[in-house]
Design a protein around this motif. Structure first.
Motif, PDB file in Angstrom:
ATOM      1  N   ASN A   4      34.856  48.838  54.060  1.00  0.00           N
ATOM      2  CA  ASN A   4      35.394  50.187  54.029  1.00  0.00           C
ATOM      3  C   ASN A   4      36.918  50.085  54.019  1.00  0.00           C
ATOM      4  N   GLY A   5      37.547  50.507  52.943  1.00  0.00           N
ATOM      5  CA  GLY A   5      39.005  50.463  52.840  1.00  0.00           C
ATOM      6  C   GLY A   5      39.537  49.159  52.278  1.00  0.00           C
ATOM      7  N   VAL A   6      38.941  48.044  52.659  1.00  0.00           N
ATOM      8  CA  VAL A   6      39.286  46.727  52.120  1.00  0.00           C
ATOM      9  C   VAL A   6      37.990  46.008  51.761  1.00  0.00           C
ATOM     10  N   SER A   7      38.082  45.071  50.820  1.00  0.00           N
ATOM     11  CA  SER A   7      36.907  44.262  50.495  1.00  0.00           C
ATOM     12  C   SER A   7      37.179  42.812  50.844  1.00  0.00           C
ATOM     13  N   LEU A   8      36.120  42.077  51.086  1.00  0.00           N
ATOM     14  CA  LEU A   8      36.219  40.724  51.588  1.00  0.00           C
ATOM     15  C   LEU A   8      35.158  39.870  50.919  1.00  0.00           C
ATOM     16  N   ALA A   9      35.551  38.692  50.437  1.00  0.00           N
ATOM     17  CA  ALA A   9      34.600  37.756  49.841  1.00  0.00           C
ATOM     18  C   ALA A   9      34.980  36.348  50.276  1.00  0.00           C
ATOM     19  N   VAL A  37      40.744  38.761  50.216  1.00  0.00           N
ATOM     20  CA  VAL A  37      40.824  40.108  50.782  1.00  0.00           C
ATOM     21  C   VAL A  37      41.517  40.982  49.759  1.00  0.00           C
ATOM     22  N   LYS A  38      40.892  42.107  49.441  1.00  0.00           N
ATOM     23  CA  LYS A  38      41.431  42.994  48.415  1.00  0.00           C
ATOM     24  C   LYS A  38      41.519  44.413  48.956  1.00  0.00           C
ATOM     25  N   ASN A  39      42.588  45.086  48.566  1.00  0.00           N
ATOM     26  CA  ASN A  39      42.779  46.482  48.937  1.00  0.00           C
ATOM     27  C   ASN A  39      42.591  47.343  47.688  1.00  0.00           C
ATOM     28  N   PRO A  40      41.398  47.891  47.485  1.00  0.00           N
ATOM     29  CA  PRO A  40      41.157  48.700  46.296  1.00  0.00           C
ATOM     30  C   PRO A  40      41.680  50.135  46.412  1.00  0.00           C
ATOM     31  N   THR A  90      44.301  35.225  61.177  1.00  0.00           N
ATOM     32  CA  THR A  90      45.422  35.356  60.252  1.00  0.00           C
ATOM     33  C   THR A  90      45.862  36.818  60.227  1.00  0.00           C
ATOM     34  N   TYR A  91      47.148  37.054  60.441  1.00  0.00           N
ATOM     35  CA  TYR A  91      47.704  38.405  60.493  1.00  0.00           C
ATOM     36  C   TYR A  91      48.583  38.624  59.269  1.00  0.00           C
ATOM     37  N   PHE A  92      48.396  39.742  58.591  1.00  0.00           N
ATOM     38  CA  PHE A  92      49.121  39.986  57.344  1.00  0.00           C
ATOM     39  C   PHE A  92      49.098  41.471  57.009  1.00  0.00           C
ATOM     40  N   ASP A  93      49.884  41.856  56.008  1.00  0.00           N
ATOM     41  CA  ASP A  93      49.907  43.212  55.465  1.00  0.00           C
ATOM     42  C   ASP A  93      49.346  43.159  54.056  1.00  0.00           C
ATOM     43  N   LEU A  94      48.825  44.280  53.594  1.00  0.00           N
ATOM     44  CA  LEU A  94      48.224  44.337  52.268  1.00  0.00           C
ATOM     45  C   LEU A  94      48.631  45.645  51.594  1.00  0.00           C
ATOM     46  N   ARG A  95      49.466  45.526  50.550  1.00  0.00           N
ATOM     47  CA  ARG A  95      49.901  46.715  49.816  1.00  0.00           C
ATOM     48  C   ARG A  95      48.733  47.300  49.020  1.00  0.00           C
ATOM     49  N   ARG A  96      48.905  48.487  48.522  1.00  0.00           N
ATOM     50  CA  ARG A  96      47.843  49.114  47.725  1.00  0.00           C
ATOM     51  C   ARG A  96      47.546  48.265  46.493  1.00  0.00           C
ATOM     52  N   SER A  97      46.292  48.148  46.174  1.00  0.00           N
ATOM     53  CA  SER A  97      45.781  47.376  45.034  1.00  0.00           C
ATOM     54  C   SER A  97      46.147  45.893  45.085  1.00  0.00           C
ATOM     55  N   GLU A  98      46.527  45.387  46.244  1.00  0.00           N
ATOM     56  CA  GLU A  98      46.895  43.980  46.364  1.00  0.00           C
ATOM     57  C   GLU A  98      45.685  43.131  46.734  1.00  0.00           C
ATOM     58  N   LEU A  99      45.728  41.861  46.333  1.00  0.00           N
ATOM     59  CA  LEU A  99      44.688  40.889  46.628  1.00  0.00           C
ATOM     60  C   LEU A  99      45.363  39.652  47.207  1.00  0.00           C
ATOM     61  N   LYS A 100      44.805  39.117  48.293  1.00  0.00           N
ATOM     62  CA  LYS A 100      45.325  37.889  48.883  1.00  0.00           C
ATOM     63  C   LYS A 100      44.183  36.907  49.086  1.00  0.00           C
ATOM     64  N   LYS A 101      44.489  35.620  48.839  1.00  0.00           N
ATOM     65  CA  LYS A 101      43.520  34.548  49.042  1.00  0.00           C
ATOM     66  C   LYS A 101      44.025  33.622  50.134  1.00  0.00           C
ATOM     67  N   PHE A 102      43.113  33.245  51.022  1.00  0.00           N
ATOM     68  CA  PHE A 102      43.426  32.337  52.112  1.00  0.00           C
ATOM     69  C   PHE A 102      42.471  31.148  52.027  1.00  0.00           C
ATOM     70  N   THR A 103      43.024  29.943  52.004  1.00  0.00           N
ATOM     71  CA  THR A 103      42.217  28.744  51.883  1.00  0.00           C
ATOM     72  C   THR A 103      42.328  27.929  53.165  1.00  0.00           C
ATOM     73  N   MET A 124      44.276  46.439  62.548  1.00  0.00           N
ATOM     74  CA  MET A 124      44.237  46.491  64.003  1.00  0.00           C
ATOM     75  C   MET A 124      44.430  47.899  64.557  1.00  0.00           C
ATOM     76  N   TYR A 125      45.173  48.747  63.843  1.00  0.00           N
ATOM     77  CA  TYR A 125      45.468  50.078  64.376  1.00  0.00           C
ATOM     78  C   TYR A 125      44.925  51.196  63.501  1.00  0.00           C
ATOM     79  N   ASP A 126      43.968  50.862  62.644  1.00  0.00           N
ATOM     80  CA  ASP A 126      43.376  51.856  61.744  1.00  0.00           C
ATOM     81  C   ASP A 126      41.904  51.492  61.555  1.00  0.00           C
ATOM     82  N   GLY A 127      41.036  52.187  62.265  1.00  0.00           N
ATOM     83  CA  GLY A 127      39.609  51.893  62.225  1.00  0.00           C
ATOM     84  C   GLY A 127      38.949  52.158  60.890  1.00  0.00           C
ATOM     85  N   SER A 128      39.654  52.789  59.965  1.00  0.00           N
ATOM     86  CA  SER A 128      39.037  53.097  58.672  1.00  0.00           C
ATOM     87  C   SER A 128      39.068  51.919  57.710  1.00  0.00           C
ATOM     88  N   ALA A 129      39.800  50.861  58.022  1.00  0.00           N
ATOM     89  CA  ALA A 129      39.903  49.708  57.119  1.00  0.00           C
ATOM     90  C   ALA A 129      39.290  48.484  57.790  1.00  0.00           C
TER      91      ALA A 129
END
Length: 142
Positions: A4-9, A37-40, A90-103, A124-129
């Motif tokens: 919900n709000g972000v996708s994870l694979a 992690v993707k922010n659609p 891992t703590y990070f920010d995710l802009r709109r439509s951004e995708l990040k990969k962590f290995t 952490m501060y927004d239960g919708s994502a």
């Protein structure tokens, strides 16, 4: 699995990038967990935490001990990363439509049958994502 709000694979690959079946691993196998992690959505999210807890039979290979540039996640826009014996936060920010990969580099170290915990990402501060993968099982054989 839930998103919900972000996708994870997550995918598991060997050192040459070929898929690895983590349901059955040989002891001593080196491989990587690649989490995407993707922010659609049309809005950005700050203060996301990616919680990766690994089975007791696997060891995390902390590449930060090699040298500072050896960690893939540093180039991926990580604010902070906490590496423990059995988990990485891992703590990070995710802009709109951004995708990040962590290995994360791993090794199947101890023989046995283990639970493969779900991987989770949430603001952490927004239960919708929030998003999480399905849990499973893994066997490490001699």
């Amino acid at each position: 699995a839930y998103a919900n709000g972000v996708s994870l694979a997550v995918s598991y690959v060997d050192l040459n990038g070929r898929p690895v079946n983590v349901a059955q691993l040989e002891q001593g196998t080196n491989f990587s967990a690649v989490v995407t992690v993707k922010n659609p959505s049309a809005r950005g999210y700050n203060n996301l935490v990616l919680s990766e807890i690994f089975p007791a039979g696997w060891e995390i290979l902390n590449t930060r001990f090699l040298n500072e540039s050896a960690t893939d996640s540093l180039s991926a826009g990580v604010n902070y990363q906490d590496i423990r014996d059995d988990r990485i936060l891992t703590y990070f920010d995710l802009r709109r439509s951004e995708l990040k990969k962590f290995t994360i580099r791993l090794q199947a170290t101890y023989a046995g049958n283990f639970i493969l915990p779900a991987i989770q990402c949430e603001a952490m501060y927004d239960g919708s994502a929030q998003a999480r993968t399905k849990a499973g099982r893994t066997t490490v054989s001699r």
